[in-house]
Motif scaffolding. Structure first.
Motif, PDB file in Angstrom:
ATOM      1  N   HIS A  72      75.100 -61.151   4.001  1.00 54.58           N
ATOM      2  CA  HIS A  72      75.427 -59.954   4.783  1.00 54.58           C
ATOM      3  C   HIS A  72      76.024 -58.880   3.878  1.00 54.58           C
ATOM      4  O   HIS A  72      75.698 -57.697   3.991  1.00 54.58           O
ATOM      5  CB  HIS A  72      76.433 -60.279   5.897  1.00 54.58           C
ATOM      6  N   LYS A  73      76.923 -59.304   2.993  1.00 54.84           N
ATOM      7  CA  LYS A  73      77.564 -58.331   2.110  1.00 54.84           C
ATOM      8  C   LYS A  73      76.570 -57.748   1.113  1.00 54.84           C
ATOM      9  O   LYS A  73      76.616 -56.552   0.805  1.00 54.84           O
ATOM     10  CB  LYS A  73      78.745 -58.967   1.362  1.00 54.84           C
ATOM     11  N   VAL A  74      75.644 -58.579   0.608  1.00 55.98           N
ATOM     12  CA  VAL A  74      74.633 -58.081  -0.338  1.00 55.98           C
ATOM     13  C   VAL A  74      73.786 -57.008   0.344  1.00 55.98           C
ATOM     14  O   VAL A  74      73.542 -55.933  -0.219  1.00 55.98           O
ATOM     15  CB  VAL A  74      73.754 -59.221  -0.877  1.00 55.98           C
ATOM     16  N   GLU A  75      73.342 -57.268   1.567  1.00 57.20           N
ATOM     17  CA  GLU A  75      72.538 -56.292   2.313  1.00 57.20           C
ATOM     18  C   GLU A  75      73.327 -55.014   2.558  1.00 57.20           C
ATOM     19  O   GLU A  75      72.808 -53.903   2.405  1.00 57.20           O
ATOM     20  CB  GLU A  75      72.107 -56.877   3.665  1.00 57.20           C
ATOM     21  N   GLU A  76      74.582 -55.162   2.943  1.00 52.99           N
ATOM     22  CA  GLU A  76      75.420 -54.004   3.240  1.00 52.99           C
ATOM     23  C   GLU A  76      75.623 -53.152   1.989  1.00 52.99           C
ATOM     24  O   GLU A  76      75.480 -51.925   2.027  1.00 52.99           O
ATOM     25  CB  GLU A  76      76.771 -54.487   3.787  1.00 52.99           C
ATOM     26  N   ALA A  98      92.427 -69.118  10.020  1.00 54.68           N
ATOM     27  CA  ALA A  98      92.516 -70.324  10.859  1.00 54.68           C
ATOM     28  C   ALA A  98      92.385 -71.607  10.039  1.00 54.68           C
ATOM     29  O   ALA A  98      92.266 -72.689  10.599  1.00 54.68           O
ATOM     30  CB  ALA A  98      91.452 -70.291  11.951  1.00 54.68           C
ATOM     31  N   GLY A  99      92.400 -71.498   8.710  1.00 53.95           N
ATOM     32  CA  GLY A  99      92.299 -72.690   7.869  1.00 53.95           C
ATOM     33  C   GLY A  99      91.290 -72.535   6.758  1.00 53.95           C
ATOM     34  O   GLY A  99      90.544 -71.557   6.704  1.00 53.95           O
ATOM     35  N   HIS A 100      91.245 -73.516   5.880  1.00 51.83           N
ATOM     36  CA  HIS A 100      90.416 -73.430   4.671  1.00 51.83           C
ATOM     37  C   HIS A 100      88.916 -73.542   4.921  1.00 51.83           C
ATOM     38  O   HIS A 100      88.123 -73.332   4.012  1.00 51.83           O
ATOM     39  CB  HIS A 100      90.846 -74.499   3.658  1.00 51.83           C
ATOM     40  N   GLN A 101      88.513 -73.869   6.155  1.00 52.50           N
ATOM     41  CA  GLN A 101      87.090 -74.016   6.422  1.00 52.50           C
ATOM     42  C   GLN A 101      86.365 -72.673   6.488  1.00 52.50           C
ATOM     43  O   GLN A 101      85.150 -72.640   6.568  1.00 52.50           O
ATOM     44  CB  GLN A 101      86.843 -74.815   7.706  1.00 52.50           C
ATOM     45  N   LYS A 102      87.091 -71.550   6.458  1.00 53.33           N
ATOM     46  CA  LYS A 102      86.489 -70.205   6.466  1.00 53.33           C
ATOM     47  C   LYS A 102      85.609 -70.017   7.698  1.00 53.33           C
ATOM     48  O   LYS A 102      84.458 -69.616   7.606  1.00 53.33           O
ATOM     49  CB  LYS A 102      85.676 -70.001   5.187  1.00 53.33           C
ATOM     50  N   ASP A 103      86.156 -70.319   8.867  1.00 54.45           N
ATOM     51  CA  ASP A 103      85.427 -70.252  10.134  1.00 54.45           C
ATOM     52  C   ASP A 103      85.714 -68.905  10.800  1.00 54.45           C
ATOM     53  O   ASP A 103      86.810 -68.678  11.327  1.00 54.45           O
ATOM     54  CB  ASP A 103      85.875 -71.415  11.035  1.00 54.45           C
ATOM     55  N   ALA A 104      84.720 -68.005  10.780  1.00 50.93           N
ATOM     56  CA  ALA A 104      84.924 -66.644  11.287  1.00 50.93           C
ATOM     57  C   ALA A 104      85.293 -66.628  12.768  1.00 50.93           C
ATOM     58  O   ALA A 104      86.147 -65.842  13.191  1.00 50.93           O
ATOM     59  CB  ALA A 104      83.676 -65.802  11.042  1.00 50.93           C
ATOM     60  N   THR A 105      84.655 -67.478  13.548  1.00 49.24           N
ATOM     61  CA  THR A 105      84.953 -67.520  14.987  1.00 49.24           C
ATOM     62  C   THR A 105      86.380 -67.998  15.232  1.00 49.24           C
ATOM     63  O   THR A 105      87.113 -67.422  16.038  1.00 49.24           O
ATOM     64  CB  THR A 105      83.952 -68.436  15.722  1.00 49.24           C
ATOM     65  N   PRO A 109      77.023 -57.940  19.519  1.00 45.33           N
ATOM     66  CA  PRO A 109      76.399 -58.984  18.703  1.00 45.33           C
ATOM     67  C   PRO A 109      76.314 -58.641  17.219  1.00 45.33           C
ATOM     68  O   PRO A 109      75.908 -59.451  16.409  1.00 45.33           O
ATOM     69  CB  PRO A 109      74.985 -59.063  19.290  1.00 45.33           C
ATOM     70  N   GLY A 110      76.676 -57.420  16.858  1.00 51.54           N
ATOM     71  CA  GLY A 110      76.486 -56.970  15.482  1.00 51.54           C
ATOM     72  C   GLY A 110      77.658 -57.283  14.575  1.00 51.54           C
ATOM     73  O   GLY A 110      78.698 -57.780  15.006  1.00 51.54           O
ATOM     74  N   GLY A 111      77.459 -56.946  13.305  1.00 52.24           N
ATOM     75  CA  GLY A 111      78.514 -57.127  12.323  1.00 52.24           C
ATOM     76  C   GLY A 111      78.833 -58.588  12.080  1.00 52.24           C
ATOM     77  O   GLY A 111      78.058 -59.487  12.396  1.00 52.24           O
ATOM     78  N   PHE A 112      80.002 -58.824  11.514  1.00 51.94           N
ATOM     79  CA  PHE A 112      80.457 -60.188  11.233  1.00 51.94           C
ATOM     80  C   PHE A 112      81.971 -60.165  11.092  1.00 51.94           C
ATOM     81  O   PHE A 112      82.595 -59.108  11.114  1.00 51.94           O
ATOM     82  CB  PHE A 112      79.770 -60.763   9.983  1.00 51.94           C
ATOM     83  N   GLY A 113      82.559 -61.329  10.982  1.00 50.56           N
ATOM     84  CA  GLY A 113      84.008 -61.401  10.818  1.00 50.56           C
ATOM     85  C   GLY A 113      84.744 -60.862  12.028  1.00 50.56           C
ATOM     86  O   GLY A 113      84.490 -61.261  13.165  1.00 50.56           O
TER      87      GLY A 113
END
Length: 198
Positions: A12-16, A88-95, A148-152
Protein backbone atom coordinates in the motif's frame (compact mmCIF):
# COMPACT_ATOMS: atom_id res chain seq x y z
CA UNK A 1 14.58 5.27 -15.45
CA UNK A 2 16.06 6.30 -12.11
CA UNK A 3 15.07 4.20 -9.13
CA UNK A 4 14.66 4.81 -5.43
CA UNK A 5 13.88 2.07 -2.93
CA UNK A 6 11.13 2.59 -0.39
CA UNK A 7 12.07 0.87 2.84
CA UNK A 8 8.82 -0.98 3.44
CA UNK A 9 7.30 -4.39 2.79
CA UNK A 10 3.86 -2.74 2.69
CA UNK A 11 2.58 -2.68 -0.91
CA UNK A 12 0.00 0.00 0.00
CA UNK A 13 2.79 2.40 0.90
CA UNK A 14 4.74 1.62 -2.29
CA UNK A 15 1.65 2.40 -4.40
CA UNK A 16 0.94 5.57 -2.44
CA UNK A 17 4.51 6.83 -2.77
CA UNK A 18 4.67 6.00 -6.48
CA UNK A 19 1.48 8.01 -7.11
CA UNK A 20 2.87 10.98 -5.19
CA UNK A 21 6.35 10.76 -6.75
CA UNK A 22 4.94 10.51 -10.29
CA UNK A 23 3.52 14.01 -10.00
CA UNK A 24 6.98 15.59 -9.71
CA UNK A 25 9.43 12.96 -10.95
CA UNK A 26 7.70 10.73 -13.55
CA UNK A 27 11.15 9.37 -14.42
CA UNK A 28 11.68 8.08 -10.87
CA UNK A 29 10.50 4.56 -10.10
CA UNK A 30 9.71 3.67 -6.50
CA UNK A 31 10.51 0.04 -5.78
CA UNK A 32 9.72 -1.99 -2.69
CA UNK A 33 12.40 -3.21 -0.30
CA UNK A 34 13.05 -6.95 -0.24
CA UNK A 35 15.72 -7.07 2.44
CA UNK A 36 15.63 -7.87 6.15
CA UNK A 37 13.64 -5.57 8.41
CA UNK A 38 15.85 -3.62 10.79
CA UNK A 39 14.88 -3.26 14.44
CA UNK A 40 12.94 -0.01 14.77
CA UNK A 41 14.08 0.96 18.25
CA UNK A 42 13.94 4.72 17.80
CA UNK A 43 11.67 6.77 20.04
CA UNK A 44 10.83 9.37 17.40
CA UNK A 45 9.39 9.15 13.89
CA UNK A 46 12.64 10.61 12.48
CA UNK A 47 14.86 8.07 14.24
CA UNK A 48 12.81 5.13 12.97
CA UNK A 49 12.62 6.51 9.43
CA UNK A 50 16.41 6.88 9.34
CA UNK A 51 16.95 3.35 10.68
CA UNK A 52 14.82 1.92 7.86
CA UNK A 53 16.27 4.11 5.11
CA UNK A 54 19.87 3.34 6.13
CA UNK A 55 19.19 -0.40 6.02
CA UNK A 56 17.55 -0.19 2.58
CA UNK A 57 20.31 1.97 1.11
CA UNK A 58 22.98 -0.37 2.42
CA UNK A 59 21.16 -3.49 1.20
CA UNK A 60 20.38 -2.22 -2.31
CA UNK A 61 23.04 0.38 -3.07
CA UNK A 62 20.22 2.71 -4.18
CA UNK A 63 18.98 5.95 -2.69
CA UNK A 64 16.40 4.95 -0.10
CA UNK A 65 13.27 6.55 1.24
CA UNK A 66 11.60 5.49 4.46
CA UNK A 67 8.49 6.79 6.09
CA UNK A 68 7.67 6.46 9.73
CA UNK A 69 4.21 7.61 10.51
CA UNK A 70 1.34 7.29 12.90
CA UNK A 71 -1.52 9.01 14.58
CA UNK A 72 -0.96 11.36 17.51
CA UNK A 73 -4.00 11.93 19.73
CA UNK A 74 -3.91 15.14 21.74
CA UNK A 75 -5.83 13.86 24.79
CA UNK A 76 -3.41 10.90 24.95
CA UNK A 77 -0.37 13.17 25.00
CA UNK A 78 0.53 12.37 21.39
CA UNK A 79 0.08 8.60 21.67
CA UNK A 80 -0.01 6.15 19.97
CA UNK A 81 2.63 8.14 18.04
CA UNK A 82 5.64 6.03 17.09
CA UNK A 83 3.84 3.00 18.54
CA UNK A 84 0.84 3.32 16.20
CA UNK A 85 1.56 0.10 14.29
CA UNK A 86 1.99 -1.87 17.53
CA UNK A 87 -0.61 -0.17 19.75
CA UNK A 88 -2.46 -3.43 20.46
CA UNK A 89 0.69 -5.59 20.61
CA UNK A 90 3.63 -6.87 18.60
CA UNK A 91 1.48 -8.72 16.07
CA UNK A 92 0.97 -5.42 14.14
CA UNK A 93 -2.79 -5.99 13.82
CA UNK A 94 -4.35 -2.88 12.25
CA UNK A 95 -7.90 -3.81 13.23
CA UNK A 96 -6.92 -4.51 16.85
CA UNK A 97 -4.97 -1.22 16.99
CA UNK A 98 -7.97 0.76 15.76
CA UNK A 99 -10.40 -0.99 18.11
CA UNK A 100 -8.14 -0.45 21.14
CA UNK A 101 -7.76 3.25 20.37
CA UNK A 102 -11.53 3.67 19.97
CA UNK A 103 -12.07 1.86 23.27
CA UNK A 104 -9.59 4.12 25.04
CA UNK A 105 -11.43 7.18 23.71
CA UNK A 106 -14.95 5.86 24.25
CA UNK A 107 -15.75 8.38 27.01
CA UNK A 108 -14.01 11.33 25.35
CA UNK A 109 -16.41 13.94 23.94
CA UNK A 110 -16.09 15.10 20.34
CA UNK A 111 -14.44 18.49 21.08
CA UNK A 112 -11.56 16.64 22.75
CA UNK A 113 -10.94 14.02 20.05
CA UNK A 114 -8.42 16.12 18.11
CA UNK A 115 -5.55 14.23 16.53
CA UNK A 116 -3.11 14.43 13.69
CA UNK A 117 -1.44 12.06 11.33
CA UNK A 118 2.34 12.59 11.35
CA UNK A 119 4.78 11.42 8.70
CA UNK A 120 8.54 11.77 8.68
CA UNK A 121 10.29 10.75 5.48
CA UNK A 122 14.00 10.03 5.50
CA UNK A 123 16.16 10.07 2.38
CA UNK A 124 19.49 8.26 2.65
CA UNK A 125 21.84 8.21 -0.32
CA UNK A 126 24.46 5.51 -0.94
CA UNK A 127 27.19 8.05 -0.05
CA UNK A 128 25.70 8.32 3.45
CA UNK A 129 24.08 11.75 3.04
CA UNK A 130 20.85 11.91 5.07
CA UNK A 131 17.84 14.21 5.23
CA UNK A 132 14.45 14.09 6.97
CA UNK A 133 11.25 16.03 6.32
CA UNK A 134 7.96 16.08 8.24
CA UNK A 135 4.29 16.44 7.35
CA UNK A 136 1.33 16.81 9.74
CA UNK A 137 -2.36 16.37 8.87
CA UNK A 138 -4.69 17.72 11.57
CA UNK A 139 -8.16 16.38 12.27
CA UNK A 140 -10.11 14.44 14.86
CA UNK A 141 -11.15 10.88 15.52
CA UNK A 142 -14.64 9.59 14.78
CA UNK A 143 -16.42 7.38 17.32
CA UNK A 144 -16.69 4.45 14.88
CA UNK A 145 -15.00 3.36 11.64
CA UNK A 146 -16.45 4.37 8.28
CA UNK A 147 -15.41 3.60 4.72
CA UNK A 148 -13.65 0.76 2.94
CA UNK A 149 -10.67 2.77 1.73
CA UNK A 150 -7.24 3.50 3.10
CA UNK A 151 -5.59 1.43 5.80
CA UNK A 152 -4.54 1.65 9.42
CA UNK A 153 -6.37 4.41 11.27
CA UNK A 154 -7.86 5.97 8.09
CA UNK A 155 -11.44 4.74 8.80
CA UNK A 156 -11.62 6.80 12.02
CA UNK A 157 -9.69 9.92 11.00
CA UNK A 158 -11.80 12.96 10.01
CA UNK A 159 -9.47 15.60 8.52
CA UNK A 160 -9.82 19.29 9.26
CA UNK A 161 -10.75 21.60 6.41
CA UNK A 162 -13.57 19.62 4.83
CA UNK A 163 -16.58 21.61 3.59
CA UNK A 164 -19.34 22.26 6.13
CA UNK A 165 -21.45 19.14 6.55
CA UNK A 166 -18.74 16.85 5.16
CA UNK A 167 -17.67 14.60 8.01
CA UNK A 168 -16.10 11.83 5.96
CA UNK A 169 -13.28 9.76 7.37
CA UNK A 170 -10.22 9.14 5.21
CA UNK A 171 -11.59 5.61 4.80
CA UNK A 172 -14.37 7.22 2.73
CA UNK A 173 -12.02 9.29 0.58
CA UNK A 174 -10.74 8.27 -2.84
CA UNK A 175 -7.06 7.43 -3.16
CA UNK A 176 -6.58 10.61 -5.21
CA UNK A 177 -8.18 12.76 -2.48
CA UNK A 178 -5.99 11.17 0.17
CA UNK A 179 -2.80 11.49 -1.89
CA UNK A 180 -3.46 15.21 -2.37
CA UNK A 181 -3.94 15.96 1.33
CA UNK A 182 -2.26 13.31 3.45
CA UNK A 183 0.54 13.68 5.96
CA UNK A 184 2.78 11.77 3.55
CA UNK A 185 1.98 14.13 0.68
CA UNK A 186 2.68 17.09 2.97
CA UNK A 187 6.03 15.60 3.96
CA UNK A 188 6.71 14.72 0.36
CA UNK A 189 6.27 18.32 -0.74
CA UNK A 190 9.15 19.16 1.59
CA UNK A 191 11.14 16.32 0.02
CA UNK A 192 10.73 17.47 -3.61
CA UNK A 193 13.81 19.74 -3.68
CA UNK A 194 15.89 16.78 -2.47
CA UNK A 195 14.44 14.32 -4.99
CA UNK A 196 15.32 16.48 -7.95
CA UNK A 197 18.99 16.01 -7.05
CA UNK A 198 18.81 12.21 -7.36
Amino acid sequence: MARVVLATHNPHKVEEFQAIVAEVRPDLEVIGYDGPEPVEDGVTFAANALIKARAAAQHTGLPALADDSGVAVDVLGGSPGVFSAYWAGHQKDATANLELLLDQLSDVADPHRSAQFVSVIALVRPDGTEDTVEGRWPGRLATSPAGPGGFGYDPIFVPDGQPAGDERTVGEWTAAEKNAQSHRSRAFRELVPLLVTL
